[in-house]
Write an enzyme that holds these catalytic residues in place. Structure first.
Site, PDB file in Angstrom:
ATOM      1  N   ASP A  36       8.444  -4.401 -10.434  1.00 29.45           N
ATOM      2  CA  ASP A  36       7.361  -5.399 -10.356  1.00 29.45           C
ATOM      3  C   ASP A  36       6.061  -4.797  -9.819  1.00 29.45           C
ATOM      4  O   ASP A  36       6.043  -3.681  -9.311  1.00 29.45           O
ATOM      5  CB  ASP A  36       7.794  -6.603  -9.487  1.00 29.45           C
ATOM      6  CG  ASP A  36       8.377  -6.198  -8.135  1.00 29.45           C
ATOM      7  OD1 ASP A  36       8.255  -5.021  -7.753  1.00 29.45           O
ATOM      8  OD2 ASP A  36       8.949  -7.074  -7.466  1.00 29.45           O
ATOM      9  N   ASN A  57      12.766 -15.662   1.460  1.00 28.52           N
ATOM     10  CA  ASN A  57      12.897 -16.955   0.762  1.00 28.52           C
ATOM     11  C   ASN A  57      13.807 -16.839  -0.464  1.00 28.52           C
ATOM     12  O   ASN A  57      13.979 -17.796  -1.213  1.00 28.52           O
ATOM     13  CB  ASN A  57      11.517 -17.484   0.329  1.00 28.52           C
ATOM     14  CG  ASN A  57      10.925 -16.706  -0.836  1.00 28.52           C
ATOM     15  OD1 ASN A  57      11.310 -15.557  -1.083  1.00 28.52           O
ATOM     16  ND2 ASN A  57      10.009 -17.313  -1.556  1.00 28.52           N
ATOM     17  N   HIS A  71      13.460 -14.484  -3.092  1.00 26.91           N
ATOM     18  CA  HIS A  71      12.958 -13.886  -4.338  1.00 26.91           C
ATOM     19  C   HIS A  71      13.594 -12.516  -4.568  1.00 26.91           C
ATOM     20  O   HIS A  71      13.897 -11.798  -3.618  1.00 26.91           O
ATOM     21  CB  HIS A  71      11.423 -13.791  -4.370  1.00 26.91           C
ATOM     22  CG  HIS A  71      10.831 -12.842  -3.377  1.00 26.91           C
ATOM     23  ND1 HIS A  71      10.180 -13.255  -2.243  1.00 26.91           N
ATOM     24  CD2 HIS A  71      10.793 -11.481  -3.338  1.00 26.91           C
ATOM     25  CE1 HIS A  71       9.766 -12.204  -1.570  1.00 26.91           C
ATOM     26  NE2 HIS A  71      10.124 -11.116  -2.211  1.00 26.91           N
ATOM     27  N   GLU A 124      10.706 -15.851  -8.038  1.00 26.61           N
ATOM     28  CA  GLU A 124      10.809 -16.745  -6.891  1.00 26.61           C
ATOM     29  C   GLU A 124      11.908 -17.785  -7.138  1.00 26.61           C
ATOM     30  O   GLU A 124      12.308 -18.014  -8.279  1.00 26.61           O
ATOM     31  CB  GLU A 124       9.467 -17.466  -6.675  1.00 26.61           C
ATOM     32  CG  GLU A 124       8.305 -16.544  -6.310  1.00 26.61           C
ATOM     33  CD  GLU A 124       8.358 -16.041  -4.860  1.00 26.61           C
ATOM     34  OE1 GLU A 124       9.360 -16.289  -4.152  1.00 26.61           O
ATOM     35  OE2 GLU A 124       7.395 -15.376  -4.450  1.00 26.61           O
TER      36      GLU A 124
HETATM   37  C1  F6R Z   1       9.536  -5.131  -4.330  1.00 33.67           C
HETATM   38  C2  F6R Z   1      10.248  -6.350  -4.663  1.00 33.67           C
HETATM   39  C3  F6R Z   1      10.459  -7.425  -3.661  1.00 33.67           C
HETATM   40  C4  F6R Z   1      11.095  -6.899  -2.377  1.00 33.67           C
HETATM   41  C5  F6R Z   1      11.307  -8.023  -1.375  1.00 33.67           C
HETATM   42  C6  F6R Z   1      11.838  -7.507  -0.047  1.00 33.67           C
HETATM   43  O1  F6R Z   1       9.391  -4.331  -5.486  1.00 33.67           O
HETATM   44  O2  F6R Z   1      10.643  -6.524  -5.769  1.00 33.67           O
HETATM   45  O3  F6R Z   1      11.261  -8.438  -4.216  1.00 33.67           O
HETATM   46  O4  F6R Z   1      12.319  -6.296  -2.686  1.00 33.67           O
HETATM   47  O5  F6R Z   1      10.124  -8.701  -1.136  1.00 33.67           O
HETATM   48  O6  F6R Z   1      10.867  -6.673   0.517  1.00 33.67           O
HETATM   49  P1  F6R Z   1      11.191  -5.736   1.753  1.00 33.67           P
HETATM   50  O7  F6R Z   1      12.167  -4.725   1.277  1.00 33.67           O
HETATM   51  O8  F6R Z   1       9.857  -5.098   2.116  1.00 33.67           O
HETATM   52  O9  F6R Z   1      11.747  -6.602   2.816  1.00 33.67           O
END
Ligand code: F6R
Length: 243
Positions: free
Chosen positions: A67, A136, A138, A143
């Protein structure tokens, strides 16, 4: 579904790296769908160290970015591509031709989505997808409430995710939209490795493991995936563990 719980973040990262390497090396086509974020950093460090020591050759791996924030690409400090360049692609000198990554600055974002779909097809499908998870719920930028039938698409980012996402940047950013690989793509991957670390993830991990499978929490849908494995450290596992 398999769950691996380790005492520490370091142990979790080492195990996930080892499993990922084995899965990739055993596969004829080697396409890794790669997440940014803090959680997989330790795992990437392990892989980089092995390659630098000469203990691993990943010259035949290809990569698809999971992403990116709309409005950003690798030139933007703090973007998904920026972080992965810094911790993975640059140290390993990965040939850019082996990487397909959403350009969130592109005028035609639908074309970016189509290019990702084409890249995955041309390389015989995704071997493994690495995921983190938001507090949350995602995954990627899918989401809660996102259709599980979607492939790559432009997504609206939840208010909570916009706030938490500021941690990747040194100055406040507008993070209203993202461009992401969809749940349908993840379900089509041969293996899905989801990593979660720290007490901030404990509540959502409990839900992912225990709630009814539904689009309200897309990560629950991955429980139907035969190659789904979750890696947790003790803090992230603490609410889901039987007392
Ligand atoms: C990042 C992504 C997000 C993260 C998620 C957790 O490429 O796809 O879904 O995996 O926000 O982020 P961290 O690892 O920073 O807690």
């Amino acid at each position: 579904m398999e769950i691996f719980v380790s005492g520490t973040y370091q142990q979790m990262s080492v195990q996930a790296a080892e499993d990922l390497i084995n899965l990739m090396q055993a596969s004829q086509n080697k396409l890794l769908c790669i997440a940014s974020g803090d959680t997989p950093s330790g795992m990437y460090k392990e892989i980089v160290a092995k390659v630098e020591k000469g203990a691993l050759d990943i010259s035949d791996w290809n990569f698809v970015g999971l992403d990116e924030w709309v409005g950003m690409n690798g030139q933007d400090e703090g973007s998904c591509r920026y972080h992965l360049d810094k911790q993975f692609f640059y140290p390993l000198q990965i040939n850019p031709e082996k990487i397909c990554f959403f350009n969130g600055r592109a005028a035609d974002l639908e074309k970016e989505c189509a290019a990702t779909g084409d890249f995955i097809k041309q390389r015989g499908g995704t071997t493994a997808a690495i995921l983190g998870i938001g507090s949350n719920g995602h995954i990627g930028m899918n989401e809660p409430g996102t259709s599980i039938l979607l492939h790559s698409h432009v997504a609206e980012i939840a208010t909570e995710t916009q706030a938490v996402g500021q941690k990747y940047f040194t100055t406040p950013q507008r993070l209203s939209h993202g461009i992401t690989v969809g749940i349908a793509d993840l379900m089509e991957a041969k293996h899905v490795l989801l990593l979660a670390s720290g007490s901030k993830k404990a509540a959502i991990i409990k839900k992912v493991l225990e709630e009814e499978i539904s689009e309200a929490l897309p990560a629950t849908v991955l429980r139907r995936h035969a190659g789904f494995k979750i890696y947790l450290d003790a803090e992230a596992a603490k609410e889901a563990q039987p007392s």
